[in-house]
Design an enzyme around this catalytic site. Structure first.
Site, PDB file in Angstrom:
ATOM      1  N   SER A  72       0.835  -1.201   0.000  1.00  0.00           N
ATOM      2  CA  SER A  72       0.000   0.000   0.000  1.00  0.00           C
ATOM      3  C   SER A  72       0.868   1.248   0.000  1.00  0.00           C
ATOM      4  O   SER A  72       1.975   1.250   0.548  1.00  0.00           O
ATOM      5  CB  SER A  72      -0.860  -0.036   1.264  1.00  0.00           C
ATOM      6  OG  SER A  72      -1.443   1.219   1.507  1.00  0.00           O
ATOM      7  N   TYR A  87      -1.936  -0.896  10.953  1.00  0.00           N
ATOM      8  CA  TYR A  87      -2.194  -1.505   9.644  1.00  0.00           C
ATOM      9  C   TYR A  87      -0.998  -1.268   8.713  1.00  0.00           C
ATOM     10  O   TYR A  87      -0.470  -2.193   8.100  1.00  0.00           O
ATOM     11  CB  TYR A  87      -3.481  -0.934   9.016  1.00  0.00           C
ATOM     12  CG  TYR A  87      -3.572  -1.216   7.536  1.00  0.00           C
ATOM     13  CD1 TYR A  87      -3.830  -2.505   7.072  1.00  0.00           C
ATOM     14  CD2 TYR A  87      -3.350  -0.209   6.587  1.00  0.00           C
ATOM     15  CE1 TYR A  87      -3.876  -2.779   5.706  1.00  0.00           C
ATOM     16  CE2 TYR A  87      -3.394  -0.470   5.233  1.00  0.00           C
ATOM     17  CZ  TYR A  87      -3.651  -1.756   4.793  1.00  0.00           C
ATOM     18  OH  TYR A  87      -3.681  -2.023   3.450  1.00  0.00           O
ATOM     19  N   LYS A 146       2.018  -3.815   6.774  1.00  0.00           N
ATOM     20  CA  LYS A 146       2.440  -3.839   5.359  1.00  0.00           C
ATOM     21  C   LYS A 146       3.952  -3.657   5.260  1.00  0.00           C
ATOM     22  O   LYS A 146       4.629  -4.337   4.473  1.00  0.00           O
ATOM     23  CB  LYS A 146       1.728  -2.736   4.568  1.00  0.00           C
ATOM     24  CG  LYS A 146       0.247  -2.974   4.375  1.00  0.00           C
ATOM     25  CD  LYS A 146      -0.036  -4.153   3.454  1.00  0.00           C
ATOM     26  CE  LYS A 146      -1.490  -4.521   3.385  1.00  0.00           C
ATOM     27  NZ  LYS A 146      -1.775  -5.815   2.790  1.00  0.00           N
TER      28      LYS A 146
HETATM   29  P1  NAD Z   1     -10.994  -6.893   1.245  1.00  0.00           P
HETATM   30  O1  NAD Z   1     -11.237  -6.856   2.729  1.00  0.00           O
HETATM   31  O2  NAD Z   1     -12.171  -6.750   0.357  1.00  0.00           O
HETATM   32  O3  NAD Z   1     -10.221  -8.235   0.860  1.00  0.00           O
HETATM   33  C1  NAD Z   1      -9.410  -8.939   1.757  1.00  0.00           C
HETATM   34  C2  NAD Z   1      -9.957 -10.354   1.855  1.00  0.00           C
HETATM   35  O4  NAD Z   1      -9.098 -11.125   2.703  1.00  0.00           O
HETATM   36  C3  NAD Z   1     -11.353 -10.406   2.465  1.00  0.00           C
HETATM   37  O5  NAD Z   1     -12.197 -11.129   1.582  1.00  0.00           O
HETATM   38  C4  NAD Z   1     -11.173 -11.159   3.782  1.00  0.00           C
HETATM   39  O6  NAD Z   1     -12.294 -11.952   4.109  1.00  0.00           O
HETATM   40  C5  NAD Z   1      -9.921 -11.982   3.486  1.00  0.00           C
HETATM   41  N1  NAD Z   1      -9.131 -12.355   4.663  1.00  0.00           N
HETATM   42  C6  NAD Z   1      -8.675 -11.555   5.664  1.00  0.00           C
HETATM   43  N2  NAD Z   1      -7.949 -12.273   6.536  1.00  0.00           N
HETATM   44  C7  NAD Z   1      -7.926 -13.552   6.088  1.00  0.00           C
HETATM   45  C8  NAD Z   1      -7.354 -14.764   6.557  1.00  0.00           C
HETATM   46  N3  NAD Z   1      -6.674 -14.801   7.699  1.00  0.00           N
HETATM   47  N4  NAD Z   1      -7.525 -15.884   5.833  1.00  0.00           N
HETATM   48  C9  NAD Z   1      -8.241 -15.850   4.684  1.00  0.00           C
HETATM   49  N5  NAD Z   1      -8.819 -14.751   4.185  1.00  0.00           N
HETATM   50  C10 NAD Z   1      -8.667 -13.608   4.887  1.00  0.00           C
HETATM   51  O7  NAD Z   1      -9.894  -5.786   0.934  1.00  0.00           O
HETATM   52  P2  NAD Z   1      -9.334  -5.237  -0.446  1.00  0.00           P
HETATM   53  O8  NAD Z   1      -9.621  -3.789  -0.480  1.00  0.00           O
HETATM   54  O9  NAD Z   1      -9.747  -6.094  -1.560  1.00  0.00           O
HETATM   55  O10 NAD Z   1      -7.771  -5.373  -0.157  1.00  0.00           O
HETATM   56  C11 NAD Z   1      -7.020  -6.482  -0.587  1.00  0.00           C
HETATM   57  C12 NAD Z   1      -5.572  -6.301  -0.138  1.00  0.00           C
HETATM   58  O11 NAD Z   1      -5.072  -5.086  -0.682  1.00  0.00           O
HETATM   59  C13 NAD Z   1      -5.398  -6.187   1.378  1.00  0.00           C
HETATM   60  O12 NAD Z   1      -4.213  -6.839   1.737  1.00  0.00           O
HETATM   61  C14 NAD Z   1      -5.274  -4.703   1.606  1.00  0.00           C
HETATM   62  O13 NAD Z   1      -4.524  -4.407   2.768  1.00  0.00           O
HETATM   63  C15 NAD Z   1      -4.537  -4.272   0.348  1.00  0.00           C
HETATM   64  N6  NAD Z   1      -4.750  -2.863   0.015  1.00  0.00           N
HETATM   65  C16 NAD Z   1      -6.020  -2.383  -0.098  1.00  0.00           C
HETATM   66  C17 NAD Z   1      -6.233  -1.052  -0.392  1.00  0.00           C
HETATM   67  C18 NAD Z   1      -7.616  -0.470  -0.455  1.00  0.00           C
HETATM   68  O14 NAD Z   1      -7.764   0.744  -0.312  1.00  0.00           O
HETATM   69  N7  NAD Z   1      -8.658  -1.241  -0.694  1.00  0.00           N
HETATM   70  C19 NAD Z   1      -5.131  -0.208  -0.603  1.00  0.00           C
HETATM   71  C20 NAD Z   1      -3.841  -0.733  -0.495  1.00  0.00           C
HETATM   72  C21 NAD Z   1      -3.674  -2.080  -0.183  1.00  0.00           C
HETATM   73  C1  WQD Z   2      -9.361   9.783   1.204  1.00  0.00           C
HETATM   74  C2  WQD Z   2      -9.497  11.274   1.471  1.00  0.00           C
HETATM   75  C3  WQD Z   2      -9.745  11.809   3.798  1.00  0.00           C
HETATM   76  C4  WQD Z   2     -13.586   9.755   4.279  1.00  0.00           C
HETATM   77  C5  WQD Z   2      -6.881   4.609   3.088  1.00  0.00           C
HETATM   78  C6  WQD Z   2      -5.785   3.929   3.875  1.00  0.00           C
HETATM   79  C7  WQD Z   2      -4.669   3.524   2.968  1.00  0.00           C
HETATM   80  C8  WQD Z   2      -5.187   2.681   1.788  1.00  0.00           C
HETATM   81  C9  WQD Z   2      -6.320   3.362   1.099  1.00  0.00           C
HETATM   82  C10 WQD Z   2      -5.072   0.375   2.356  1.00  0.00           C
HETATM   83  C11 WQD Z   2      -8.703  11.756   2.683  1.00  0.00           C
HETATM   84  C12 WQD Z   2     -11.002  12.154   3.053  1.00  0.00           C
HETATM   85  C13 WQD Z   2     -12.406  10.288   3.806  1.00  0.00           C
HETATM   86  C14 WQD Z   2     -14.657  10.633   4.598  1.00  0.00           C
HETATM   87  C15 WQD Z   2     -13.284  12.486   3.931  1.00  0.00           C
HETATM   88  N1  WQD Z   2      -5.727   1.446   2.231  1.00  0.00           N
HETATM   89  N2  WQD Z   2     -12.252  11.613   3.625  1.00  0.00           N
HETATM   90  N3  WQD Z   2     -14.442  11.962   4.409  1.00  0.00           N
HETATM   91  O1  WQD Z   2      -7.082   7.574   4.027  1.00  0.00           O
HETATM   92  O2  WQD Z   2      -6.209   8.058   1.689  1.00  0.00           O
HETATM   93  O3  WQD Z   2      -6.318   5.763   2.474  1.00  0.00           O
HETATM   94  O4  WQD Z   2      -7.323   3.730   2.053  1.00  0.00           O
HETATM   95  O5  WQD Z   2      -3.900   0.199   2.259  1.00  0.00           O
HETATM   96  O6  WQD Z   2      -3.767   2.812   3.744  1.00  0.00           O
HETATM   97  O7  WQD Z   2      -5.312   4.844   4.858  1.00  0.00           O
HETATM   98  O8  WQD Z   2      -8.399   6.900   1.966  1.00  0.00           O
HETATM   99  O9  WQD Z   2     -10.753   7.062   1.264  1.00  0.00           O
HETATM  100  O10 WQD Z   2     -10.218   7.019   3.730  1.00  0.00           O
HETATM  101  O11 WQD Z   2      -9.638   9.046   2.399  1.00  0.00           O
HETATM  102  O12 WQD Z   2     -13.156  13.711   3.788  1.00  0.00           O
HETATM  103  O13 WQD Z   2     -15.733  10.212   5.048  1.00  0.00           O
HETATM  104  O14 WQD Z   2     -10.876  11.557   1.793  1.00  0.00           O
HETATM  105  O15 WQD Z   2      -9.455  12.753   4.794  1.00  0.00           O
HETATM  106  O16 WQD Z   2      -8.260  13.057   2.391  1.00  0.00           O
HETATM  107  P1  WQD Z   2      -6.956   7.198   2.620  1.00  0.00           P
HETATM  108  P2  WQD Z   2      -9.827   7.432   2.357  1.00  0.00           P
END
Ligand code: NAD
Ligand code: WQD
Length: 337
Positions: free
Chosen positions: A124, A148, A152
């Site tokens: 991330s 979190y 990562k």
């Molecule tokens: P998500 O929660 O939809 O997907 C994660 C999945 O992993 C879920 O279906 C959950 O049930 C499963 N899971 C969690 N722990 C588990 C375990 N111990 N065993 C088996 N399954 C398990 O989230 P997503 O948004 O699709 O994210 C996927 C990956 O990408 C995550 O690792 C997340 O940290 C990373 N990521 C997400 C974002 C984002 O903003 N969505 C940004 C950067 C990184």
């Molecule tokens: C985006 C912008 C908020 C909600 C998060 C995780 C990051 C990654 C992606 C996994 C910011 C603003 C938000 C609301 C708002 N995930 N905001 N009102 O915080 O950039 O990233 O998700 O790895 O690790 O931190 O994403 O969508 O929460 O926020 O004004 O109700 O929107 O302040 O500027 P963020 P976000």
């Protein structure tokens, strides 16, 4: 080629499964369904007219994982499974460390035992902490601002150590910026439990009339309109980045790290305006205090992924909002009937 997708029923995984199947890969998905439903698997099968081999399993369960590796001849793993809510990780950090770290260690041990050494890892942009400048390249210093993010960063360090110890691994660390949107069919998308933490899923619920108004977390940042700026990326572009990463692993690159973002930053007000256009509804908002831990601005320099993977995000902010709204409108209760 058989790809094992951990967290395979989740948001990004479901879109990746669809692209993998369309590209001719076999998909084996493992998920404990802690943050997802089987329905996403079923819908991807319907959209592609292909089967996913699904196991409801926890990646911490080593016996179960071992059996799955015995049953399936796996070529590479895309490791999405993990807990991802930043706020929750501050209140229950041990759950995050146990799930994300022990889960990954268990997965890596089983992979090692079976000689499966091709891995794509979901990292991330959070590993850049508060970047000193933008755009952010892969060489920027790494840090974490919450548990979190620390999971990562620790997993990334673990992967770098593993590769140092055994260069027969091929590992692609993908640092996602802010994935939003949904498949254009409106059949798969993001389905958060309860009140969404992230901006776009929250905006979608306001557009649908489920939530009253958007809370804009601060308009006094040092940005042109005072609100936070992020690099929002269409989830389908992100999914396609994984296909390119798998192609790359086939060239045996060793350990490689890529930003997956568009290179363009949008403010909270930009998102609200674009979403209003997509849904043709005026969206009420109120400016509240800043959210603790938020950074003012980040967006990617995605040049390295373009040069080395031949990958570039193609879908703009309008399409991200349109596809998000289509998914929300077609599925007011997400995957639940
Ligand atoms: P998500 O929660 O939809 O997907 C994660 C999945 O992993 C879920 O279906 C959950 O049930 C499963 N899971 C969690 N722990 C588990 C375990 N111990 N065993 C088996 N399954 C398990 O989230 P997503 O948004 O699709 O994210 C996927 C990956 O990408 C995550 O690792 C997340 O940290 C990373 N990521 C997400 C974002 C984002 O903003 N969505 C940004 C950067 C990184
Ligand atoms: C985006 C912008 C908020 C909600 C998060 C995780 C990051 C990654 C992606 C996994 C910011 C603003 C938000 C609301 C708002 N995930 N905001 N009102 O915080 O950039 O990233 O998700 O790895 O690790 O931190 O994403 O969508 O929460 O926020 O004004 O109700 O929107 O302040 O500027 P963020 P976000």
């Amino acid at each position: 080629m058989k790809i094992l997708v951990t967290g395979g029923a989740g948001y990004i995984a479901s879109h990746t499964n669809l692209e993998l199947l369309n590209a001719g890969y076999d998909v084996i998905a493992i998920d404990n369904l802690s943050n997802s439903c089987m329905e996403s698997i079923t819908r991807v099968e319907k959209l592609t007219n292909k089967k996913i081999s699904f196991y409801e399993a926890d990646i911490l369960d080593k016996d179960r994982m071992t059996k799955i590796f015995q049953e399936e001849k796996i070529d590479a793993v895309i490791h999405f499974a993990g807990l991802k809510a930043v706020g929750e990780s501050c209140s229950i950090p041990l759950k995050y460390y146990k799930n994300n770290l022990s889960g990954t260690i268990t997965l890596l041990e089983v992979m090692q035992e079976f000689g499966v050494k091709n891995l794509v890892f979901s990292s991330s942009a959070t590993v850049y902490g508060e970047p000193k400048s933008v755009p952010v390249t892969e060489e920027f210093p790494l840090s974490a601002t919450n548990p979190y993010g620390r999971t990562k960063l620790i997993i990334e360090d673990m992967l770098r150590d593993l590769y140092q110890s055994d260069s027969s691994w091929n590992i692609a660390i993908l640092r996602y910026f802010n994935p939003i949107g949904a498949h254009e069919s409106g059949e798969i998308g993001e389905d958060p439990n309860g009140i969404p933490n992230n901006l776009v899923p929250y905006v979608a619920k306001v557009a649908a009339g489920v939530l009253e108004q958007i809370n804009v977390f601060g308009d006094d940042y040092d940005t042109p309109d005072g609100t936070g700026i992020r690099d929002y990326i269409h989830v389908v572009d992100l999914a396609l980045g994984h296909i390119k990463a798998i192609d790359k692993l086939n060239q045996k690159p060793g350990l490689v790290t890529y930003n997956l973002g568009t290179g363009v930053g949008y403010s909270v007000f930009d998102i609200i305006r674009n979403y209003e256009k997509a849904c043709n509804i005026k969206l009420p908002y109120v400016v509240t205090d800043r959210r603790p831990g938020d950074i003012p601005i980040t967006y990617a320099d995605p040049t390295k992924a373009f040069k080395e993977l031949g990958w570039k995000a193609e879908r703009g902010i309008e399409k991200m909002c349109e596809d998000s709204y289509r998914w929300q409108s077609k599925n007011p209760n997400g995957y639940r009937k």
